[in-house]
Design an enzyme around this catalytic site. Structure first.
Site, PDB file in Angstrom:
ATOM      1  N   LYS A 238      13.330 -15.265  -9.818  1.00  0.00           N
ATOM      2  CA  LYS A 238      13.132 -14.201 -10.802  1.00  0.00           C
ATOM      3  C   LYS A 238      12.152 -14.667 -11.869  1.00  0.00           C
ATOM      4  O   LYS A 238      11.219 -13.973 -12.229  1.00  0.00           O
ATOM      5  CB  LYS A 238      14.488 -13.860 -11.417  1.00  0.00           C
ATOM      6  CG  LYS A 238      14.908 -12.494 -11.656  1.00  0.00           C
ATOM      7  CD  LYS A 238      15.031 -11.505 -10.555  1.00  0.00           C
ATOM      8  CE  LYS A 238      14.198 -11.651  -9.352  1.00  0.00           C
ATOM      9  NZ  LYS A 238      14.506 -10.879  -8.214  1.00  0.00           N
TER      10      LYS A 238
ATOM     11  N   GLY B  43      -0.834  -1.153   6.352  1.00  0.00           N
ATOM     12  CA  GLY B  43      -0.531  -2.001   7.508  1.00  0.00           C
ATOM     13  C   GLY B  43      -1.733  -2.848   7.885  1.00  0.00           C
ATOM     14  O   GLY B  43      -2.639  -3.056   7.070  1.00  0.00           O
TER      15      GLY B  43
ATOM     16  N   LYS C 268       6.080  -4.451  -3.715  1.00  0.00           N
ATOM     17  CA  LYS C 268       7.520  -4.265  -3.593  1.00  0.00           C
ATOM     18  C   LYS C 268       7.996  -4.373  -2.151  1.00  0.00           C
ATOM     19  O   LYS C 268       8.979  -5.015  -1.852  1.00  0.00           O
ATOM     20  CB  LYS C 268       7.872  -2.900  -4.159  1.00  0.00           C
ATOM     21  CG  LYS C 268       9.357  -2.557  -4.101  1.00  0.00           C
ATOM     22  CD  LYS C 268      10.095  -3.151  -5.251  1.00  0.00           C
ATOM     23  CE  LYS C 268      11.572  -2.953  -5.197  1.00  0.00           C
ATOM     24  NZ  LYS C 268      12.271  -4.073  -5.850  1.00  0.00           N
TER      25      LYS C 268
ATOM     26  N   HIS D  71      17.869 -37.767  -5.226  1.00  0.00           N
ATOM     27  CA  HIS D  71      17.285 -38.303  -3.994  1.00  0.00           C
ATOM     28  C   HIS D  71      15.773 -38.121  -3.972  1.00  0.00           C
ATOM     29  O   HIS D  71      15.186 -37.987  -2.898  1.00  0.00           O
ATOM     30  CB  HIS D  71      17.952 -37.661  -2.773  1.00  0.00           C
ATOM     31  CG  HIS D  71      19.423 -37.968  -2.691  1.00  0.00           C
ATOM     32  ND1 HIS D  71      19.893 -39.215  -2.358  1.00  0.00           N
ATOM     33  CD2 HIS D  71      20.504 -37.214  -2.967  1.00  0.00           C
ATOM     34  CE1 HIS D  71      21.224 -39.206  -2.397  1.00  0.00           C
ATOM     35  NE2 HIS D  71      21.619 -38.006  -2.780  1.00  0.00           N
TER      36      HIS D  71
ATOM     37  N   GLU E 164      17.965 -17.657  -6.821  1.00  0.00           N
ATOM     38  CA  GLU E 164      17.560 -16.323  -7.256  1.00  0.00           C
ATOM     39  C   GLU E 164      17.071 -16.349  -8.715  1.00  0.00           C
ATOM     40  O   GLU E 164      16.071 -15.724  -9.049  1.00  0.00           O
ATOM     41  CB  GLU E 164      18.717 -15.335  -7.065  1.00  0.00           C
ATOM     42  CG  GLU E 164      18.465 -13.924  -7.536  1.00  0.00           C
ATOM     43  CD  GLU E 164      17.295 -13.221  -6.871  1.00  0.00           C
ATOM     44  OE1 GLU E 164      16.721 -13.762  -5.903  1.00  0.00           O
ATOM     45  OE2 GLU E 164      16.925 -12.141  -7.354  1.00  0.00           O
TER      46      GLU E 164
ATOM     47  N   GLU F 165       8.404 -15.350 -10.439  1.00  0.00           N
ATOM     48  CA  GLU F 165       7.612 -14.220  -9.946  1.00  0.00           C
ATOM     49  C   GLU F 165       7.129 -13.302 -11.063  1.00  0.00           C
ATOM     50  O   GLU F 165       6.086 -12.673 -10.920  1.00  0.00           O
ATOM     51  CB  GLU F 165       8.349 -13.430  -8.866  1.00  0.00           C
ATOM     52  CG  GLU F 165       9.534 -12.639  -9.351  1.00  0.00           C
ATOM     53  CD  GLU F 165      10.237 -11.876  -8.230  1.00  0.00           C
ATOM     54  OE1 GLU F 165       9.575 -11.431  -7.292  1.00  0.00           O
ATOM     55  OE2 GLU F 165      11.467 -11.730  -8.315  1.00  0.00           O
TER      56      GLU F 165
ATOM     57  N   CYS G 196       0.836  -1.188   0.000  1.00  0.00           N
ATOM     58  CA  CYS G 196       0.000   0.000   0.000  1.00  0.00           C
ATOM     59  C   CYS G 196       0.878   1.247   0.000  1.00  0.00           C
ATOM     60  O   CYS G 196       1.887   1.308   0.692  1.00  0.00           O
ATOM     61  CB  CYS G 196      -0.948   0.090   1.187  1.00  0.00           C
ATOM     62  SG  CYS G 196      -2.090  -1.270   1.308  1.00  0.00           S
TER      63      CYS G 196
END
Ligand code: F6R
Length: 608
Positions: free
Chosen positions: A485, A102, A603, A504, A481, A488, A2
């Site tokens: 990337k 929040g 973000k 395994h 990472e 997402e 927000c």
């Protein structure tokens, strides 16, 4: 999560608020709204959808006349993203409008109490209770109404408040979550982030938890919880609005990928003087460093992935045990942490709720905290004992790129600096490592230049349903990472796996439909990776290899290849992630995804 913005001054508020909101949209983008004081009333427009949609509904804000108001862009927590649940929220008789970032944790009890008093709620949000409480407590003294309302709230909240009976006056409140005041000439602002304000003013005040502020066109007054006035220092933002614009790129993500050589340079170069690393903002003596029996690194998401790389590099150079742990896990454990633990917290935004909670938990047990942070003045930067700012500049795309690579650069700097202080590297190796640090920006640029064909590989592979990223040691950390990337921003399922662990169990998922991205940039482990590549190929998978520039053996093993420029092996993760960022970008673009604002994400994750 927000974004909020407030304005009071002589100009029409709504166009200014919408412009600020547009720059905050990375914080949440399922609905947006704006309210202004107009002729003794509050005029509000809010709707599901983007800020652009809201701008369309209000003629760019020009149809909402008034010089004082609030705006909000939402990432839904309580209540679906609908027109009604969008912020602002009005009080029963329309006296108050509130925007909120929040979670009000005791909202259910407050709602029952207010409903029992006959108040009818319009929305499903936790926020609406705040508007009703304000109206209930307002007796002509706005400051007192704000204080009484806030005293009833539990949870994390940044609030913006406007009242129809108080022309030109705004209040904002901070309790866990970012809030910045912007000081103009004859006009004042507040916002969740400086990016919303920097086009209009560079003079800002960073608010602390427990503080609230009163804004008029002429004056800004900050108070503590008890209502006593607090003297705050004014900071000057050093970057320009261009840094927060796309600058001709189609997406912020691509702009930020391309900015990485400069961003990494900004992290590294100011800390190296005459061949020696020096941090401007902290120092540890050798005795202090020797007093730590372990280092704990904690963070979330990509910052955690940077921490996993950091473990390899710090242990490799300093020979101190390093544990890297997800902040959301660490905060709910009973960790073995005391005054002999050095805590390293990593965060681009400096506002991630789980990271802050884990940090508080560890610091309460006596750990000293070093934070690696991008956003100056953020909560984590202020709570930590010491800070290494990454100086990456504003990162707007939700998927981090330069945020992550500059975190790696800061970790490398710390590792080399600490290794020398502890006497774990000799002068020759130290000089070599310092040169390698200075070479990183060039290697990042080379990684961009080497992989122009990545766009064509993305065209070829974008139709995958699910894929694996495999690697060993540092390459495994990079695989995490690279995989995040891709998933997402392209919504393709992808998993990072330690290459040796595949057999395994997980190898059961490998078949001729699968693409496996094999990271083969650790020279000493190349042959081991070749064996793992053979294993997946034997089961029909296709392989996209990532190998050091000049490695020709990879052509015999992989169907397609991306290259990482060669440099210091310990620092290989930094240039190596770049082709994977580009791959994720072009796959998402090929699939028509919303690259800068992927679905369901925001973000800055300021809620748990
Ligand atoms: C992924 C991404 C997130 C963040 C994570 C932590 O591209 O950006 O995984 O890395 O939410 O955020 P910060 O670094 O702001 O604490």
């Amino acid at each position: 999560m927000c974004g909020i913005v407030g304005y009071t001054g002589p100009s029409q508020a709504a166009p200014i608020l919408l412009d600020g909101l547009r720059r905050l949209e990375y914080r949440g983008y399922d609905s947006a709204g704006v309210v202004v004081q107009s002729g003794g009333e509050l005029k509000m427009v809010k709707a599901r959808g983007s800020v652009a949609h809201l701008a369309g509904l209000t003629g760019g804000g020009r149809e909402l006349e008034g010089v004082c108001g609030l705006a909000h862009t939402r990432w839904a927590t309580h209540g679906a993203p609908t027109d009604t649940n969008a912020h602002p929220h009005l009080s029963e008789h329309g006296l108050f409008a509130v925007v909120h970032n929040g979670i009000i944790e005791n909202f259910a009890a407050l709602r029952s109490e207010l409903e029992a008093e006959g108040i009818v709620f319009r929305s499903k949000t936790d926020t609406e209770v705040v508007a009703h409480l304000l109206e209930k407590y307002y007796d002509g003294d706005l400051k007192r109404a704000v204080m009484r309302t806030v005293s009833r709230l539990e949870g994390s909240y940044v609030l913006g408040v406007v009242c129809s009976k108080e022309p030109g006056r705004l209040f904002c409140v901070k309790e866990a979550g970012p809030l910045i005041l912007g000081l103009g000439v004859g006009e004042n602002y507040f916002a969740s982030d400086v990016t919303a304000l920097v086009a209009r003013t560079k003079n800002v005040i960073y608010m602390e938890d427990g503080e609230f502020a009163e804004l008029t066109a002429e004056r800004v007054t900050v108070y503590d919880r008890t209502g006593r006035e607090v003297t705050k220092s004014v900071s000057h933002v050093v970057w320009d609005i261009e840094a927060a614009e796309k600058g001709g790129y189609e997406h912020f993500m691509m702009k930020e990928i391309m900015e990485q050589p400069r961003a990494v340079k900004n992290t590294v170069e100011p800390r190296i003087r005459s061949g020696r690393i020096a941090f401007e903002d902290f120092s540890l003596t050798r005795a202090e460093l020797e007093g730590y029996n372990k280092i704990v690194i904690t963070a979330c998401g990509s910052a955690y992935h940077a921490g996993v790389v950091g473990k390899y590099v710090i242990e490799g150079l300093c020979r101190i045990p390093v544990e890297t742990e997800l902040a959301s896990e660490l905060r709910y454990r009973d960790p073995i942490i005391d005054g002999h633990t050095l805590l390293i917290v990593i965060s681009q935004s400096g506002e991630t709720a789980d990271t802050i909670a884990a940090m508080r938990e560890c610091m309460s047990r006596g750990a000293r905290c070093l934070a690696i942070v991008n956003v100056v003045g953020s909560t984590i930067a202020r709570l930590a004992d010491n800070v290494i700012y990454t100086h990456a500049g504003p990162e707007i795309s939700v998927a981090t790129t330069k945020g992550y690579t500059t975190q790696l650069a800061a970790l490398y700097l710390f590792a080399v600096w600490a290794a020398e202080l502890l006497g774990r590297v000799d002068a020759g190796r130290y000089a070599q490592l310092v040169d390698s640090l200075l070479e990183l920006p060039r290697l990042v640029q080379r990684a961009i230049d080497l992989n122009v064909h990545v766009k064509y590989l993305a065209e070829r592979w974008h139709g995958q349903q699910s894929l694996f990223f495999i690697g060993r040691n540092i390459d495994y950390a990079v695989a995490m990472e690279g995989s995040l990337k891709l998933k997402e921003i392209s919504y393709i399922h992808s998993e990072a796996y330690a290459a040796g662990e595949l057999k395994h169990g997980t190898i059961a998922l490998i078949d001729e439909k699968r693409l496996v991205v094999a990271l083969c940039c650790q020279d000493g482990l190349f042959d081991k990776m070749v064996s793992n590549v053979q294993e997946v190929k034997a089961r029909g998978a296709k392989v996209l290899g990532v190998a050091p520039e000049g490695n020709r053996r990879i052509f015999a093993e992989a169907d397609d290849v991306l290259f990482a420029p060669r440099g210091e092996q310990l620092f290989a993760a930094l240039p190596e992630i770049v082709p994977l960022q580009l791959f994720a970008y072009y796959v998402a673009r090929e699939n028509g995804c919303s690259i800068d604002k992927p679905r369901n994400l925001a973000k800055s994750v300021t809620v748990e």
